[in-house]
Design an enzyme around this catalytic site. Structure first.
Site, PDB file in Angstrom:
ATOM      1  N   TYR A  32      23.155   3.137  20.499  1.00 54.70           N
ATOM      2  CA  TYR A  32      24.059   3.228  19.349  1.00 54.70           C
ATOM      3  C   TYR A  32      23.764   4.458  18.521  1.00 54.70           C
ATOM      4  O   TYR A  32      22.740   5.122  18.708  1.00 54.70           O
ATOM      5  CB  TYR A  32      24.004   1.961  18.492  1.00 54.70           C
ATOM      6  CG  TYR A  32      22.825   1.843  17.540  1.00 54.70           C
ATOM      7  CD1 TYR A  32      21.546   1.542  17.991  1.00 54.70           C
ATOM      8  CD2 TYR A  32      23.000   2.024  16.173  1.00 54.70           C
ATOM      9  CE1 TYR A  32      20.483   1.412  17.111  1.00 54.70           C
ATOM     10  CE2 TYR A  32      21.933   1.898  15.282  1.00 54.70           C
ATOM     11  CZ  TYR A  32      20.677   1.596  15.753  1.00 54.70           C
ATOM     12  OH  TYR A  32      19.624   1.474  14.894  1.00 54.70           O
ATOM     13  N   HIS A 102      18.715  -9.377  35.403  1.00 51.29           N
ATOM     14  CA  HIS A 102      18.090  -8.321  34.594  1.00 51.29           C
ATOM     15  C   HIS A 102      18.396  -6.925  35.145  1.00 51.29           C
ATOM     16  O   HIS A 102      18.670  -5.997  34.393  1.00 51.29           O
ATOM     17  CB  HIS A 102      16.570  -8.509  34.542  1.00 51.29           C
ATOM     18  CG  HIS A 102      16.128  -9.594  33.611  1.00 51.29           C
ATOM     19  ND1 HIS A 102      16.502 -10.910  33.763  1.00 51.29           N
ATOM     20  CD2 HIS A 102      15.341  -9.557  32.505  1.00 51.29           C
ATOM     21  CE1 HIS A 102      15.961 -11.631  32.795  1.00 51.29           C
ATOM     22  NE2 HIS A 102      15.254 -10.832  32.015  1.00 51.29           N
ATOM     23  N   LYS A 147      17.597   5.322  20.379  1.00 46.37           N
ATOM     24  CA  LYS A 147      18.362   4.497  19.428  1.00 46.37           C
ATOM     25  C   LYS A 147      19.053   3.404  20.242  1.00 46.37           C
ATOM     26  O   LYS A 147      20.258   3.450  20.509  1.00 46.37           O
ATOM     27  CB  LYS A 147      19.355   5.371  18.644  1.00 46.37           C
ATOM     28  CG  LYS A 147      19.634   4.825  17.254  1.00 46.37           C
ATOM     29  CD  LYS A 147      20.202   5.875  16.337  1.00 46.37           C
ATOM     30  CE  LYS A 147      20.723   5.317  15.027  1.00 46.37           C
ATOM     31  NZ  LYS A 147      19.754   4.615  14.188  1.00 46.37           N
ATOM     32  N   GLU A 179       7.085   4.996  10.911  1.00 50.10           N
ATOM     33  CA  GLU A 179       8.347   5.133  10.169  1.00 50.10           C
ATOM     34  C   GLU A 179       8.618   3.810   9.467  1.00 50.10           C
ATOM     35  O   GLU A 179       7.713   2.983   9.336  1.00 50.10           O
ATOM     36  CB  GLU A 179       9.490   5.524  11.116  1.00 50.10           C
ATOM     37  CG  GLU A 179       9.708   4.536  12.247  1.00 50.10           C
ATOM     38  CD  GLU A 179      10.881   4.911  13.158  1.00 50.10           C
ATOM     39  OE1 GLU A 179      11.753   5.699  12.756  1.00 50.10           O
ATOM     40  OE2 GLU A 179      10.923   4.384  14.284  1.00 50.10           O
ATOM     41  N   LEU A 203      11.999   7.248  15.546  1.00 52.63           N
ATOM     42  CA  LEU A 203      13.335   7.768  15.782  1.00 52.63           C
ATOM     43  C   LEU A 203      13.445   9.158  15.153  1.00 52.63           C
ATOM     44  O   LEU A 203      13.092   9.324  13.985  1.00 52.63           O
ATOM     45  CB  LEU A 203      14.386   6.843  15.167  1.00 52.63           C
ATOM     46  CG  LEU A 203      15.800   7.243  15.558  1.00 52.63           C
ATOM     47  CD1 LEU A 203      16.129   6.717  16.949  1.00 52.63           C
ATOM     48  CD2 LEU A 203      16.822   6.753  14.548  1.00 52.63           C
TER      49      LEU A 203
HETATM   50  N1  PDD Z   1      18.962   3.689  11.125  1.00 49.99           N
HETATM   51  N2  PDD Z   1      14.212   5.229  12.001  1.00 49.99           N
HETATM   52  C1  PDD Z   1      14.833   4.095  12.330  1.00 49.99           C
HETATM   53  C2  PDD Z   1      14.082   3.012  13.044  1.00 49.99           C
HETATM   54  C3  PDD Z   1      16.198   3.935  12.005  1.00 49.99           C
HETATM   55  O1  PDD Z   1      16.845   2.802  12.357  1.00 49.99           O
HETATM   56  C4  PDD Z   1      16.880   4.976  11.306  1.00 49.99           C
HETATM   57  C5  PDD Z   1      18.322   4.881  10.919  1.00 49.99           C
HETATM   58  C6  PDD Z   1      16.161   6.141  10.976  1.00 49.99           C
HETATM   59  C7  PDD Z   1      16.811   7.303  10.251  1.00 49.99           C
HETATM   60  O2  PDD Z   1      17.661   8.044  11.112  1.00 49.99           O
HETATM   61  P1  PDD Z   1      18.916   8.857  10.517  1.00 49.99           P
HETATM   62  O3  PDD Z   1      18.395   9.745   9.444  1.00 49.99           O
HETATM   63  O4  PDD Z   1      19.434   9.617  11.677  1.00 49.99           O
HETATM   64  O5  PDD Z   1      19.886   7.838   9.960  1.00 49.99           O
HETATM   65  C8  PDD Z   1      14.838   6.231  11.356  1.00 49.99           C
HETATM   66  C9  PDD Z   1      20.381   3.546  10.998  1.00 49.99           C
HETATM   67  C10 PDD Z   1      20.957   4.048   9.720  1.00 49.99           C
HETATM   68  C11 PDD Z   1      20.761   2.113  11.345  1.00 49.99           C
HETATM   69  O6  PDD Z   1      20.171   1.599  12.288  1.00 49.99           O
HETATM   70  O7  PDD Z   1      21.661   1.557  10.710  1.00 49.99           O
END
Ligand code: PDD
Length: 286
Positions: A32, A102, A147, A179, A203
């Site tokens: 995603y 799976h 992601k 993070e 991420l």
């Molecule tokens: N999430 N780390 C994780 C685990 C995240 O899920 C996200 C963002 C980030 C920040 O990435 P970015 O700056 O590209 O949004 C870091 C999104 C917003 C979500 O899952 O809804």
């Protein structure tokens, strides 16, 4: 009612249905992206599409569209939905098989879903007063750079924060900060911005990149290197960043104040740079 895209068609969200045999539903088998849209312009779309390609390669799922087609579909979704500022969510799963298994099905079309929601940035109180966080061991797998839609660990970790009356959970693995449950985390010590390096344990955030670029442009000293747990806990400032939260100051970690317990001066500068960048670059289109 919002308009979504599902498997080749635009439709009202209430009509969007997927098979109960979809591997996204059965296994969380998919990729995603979340793309912020300012003044109807998707921000850093090329970078989001590059990260999507990285995820799809990592999970061995063929990209169903080239970038030009993604740009067209996302543009249509933005045009068909209300509001100049939107948050576009796109998801690709490995599709629906006829039986549960799976291993990958031999020939199955992926399921492609695109949704737009209003982009709701954090309430001013969170920026002015800062947010409370807790910490937890990072119990996720070793491909946090992907992601992937299998977000059970992230959901459990974020819920832990909510249960404690907090906004985010900061994750530590083997003595280092990785993070947040759904965000990247920065520390400031002695005027230097510390950023964990991009690797398989976090991420690679698009907002993370913006923060590092703004720091470089304005001469803020930066060190991109592993941040030890003790350094994070003893930091003068901690920030969280994401596409929907932008940049937020963290003033409490596990009930203890971060620095003097108020949003710090380096945050104030970064916030101003970010808002200026949003007005002059994001809204104008890059
Ligand atoms: N999430 N780390 C994780 C685990 C995240 O899920 C996200 C963002 C980030 C920040 O990435 P970015 O700056 O590209 O949004 C870091 C999104 C917003 C979500 O899952 O809804």
């Amino acid at each position: 009612m919002s308009t979504v895209y599902l498997d080749g068609r635009f439709m009202p969200i209430a009509e969007a249905k997927v098979s109960a045999m979809d591997r996204g539903f059965l296994y969380g088998d998919g990729a995603y992206e979340v793309i912020p849209v300012y003044s109807r312009r998707p921000f850093r779309l090329a970078e989001h599409l590059a990260r999507l390609r990285h995820t799809l390669e990592g999970i061995r799922l063929a990209n169903p569209h080239d970038d030009a087609e993604w740009v067209r579909l996302i543009g249509e979704i933005v045009a068909r939905n209300e509001g100049d500022d939107q948050s576009v969510y796109l998801q690709i799963t490995r599709g629906a098989d006829t039986k549960r298994n799976h291993a990958f099905p031999a020939r199955v079309a992926p399921t492609v879903y695109i949704l737009s929601e209003p982009l709701v940035t954090p309430p001013p109180a969170q920026r002015e007063q800062g947010i409370a966080t807790i910490s937890a061991p990072d119990v996720r797998w070793l491909r946090c750079d992907l992601k992937a839609i299998s977000l059970l660990a992230n959901c459990l970790l974020r819920q832990q924060a909510v249960d404690a009356g907090c906004v985010e959970t900061i994750l530590f693995r083997d003595g280092f900060m990785t993070e947040g449950a759904a965000s990247n985390i920065f520390a400031v010590r002695d005027g230097v911005l510390l950023a964990p390096p991009k690797n398989n344990l976090m991420l690679p955030g698009i907002t993370y990149d913006v923060v590092l670029e703004l720091a470089a442009a304005h001469g803020l000293p930066v060190e991109v290197r592993p941040v030890a747990e003790a350094e994070a806990r003893g930091a003068d400032e901690l920030w969280m960043t994401s596409s929907t939260k932008e940049v937020l100051p963290i003033v409490l970690l596990d009930g203890r104040p971060v620095g003097d317990g108020r949003p710090g001066p380096v945050f104030a500068r970064m916030y101003a740079w970010y808002q200026d960048f949003k007005r002059t670059v994001m809204r104008a289109g890059e």
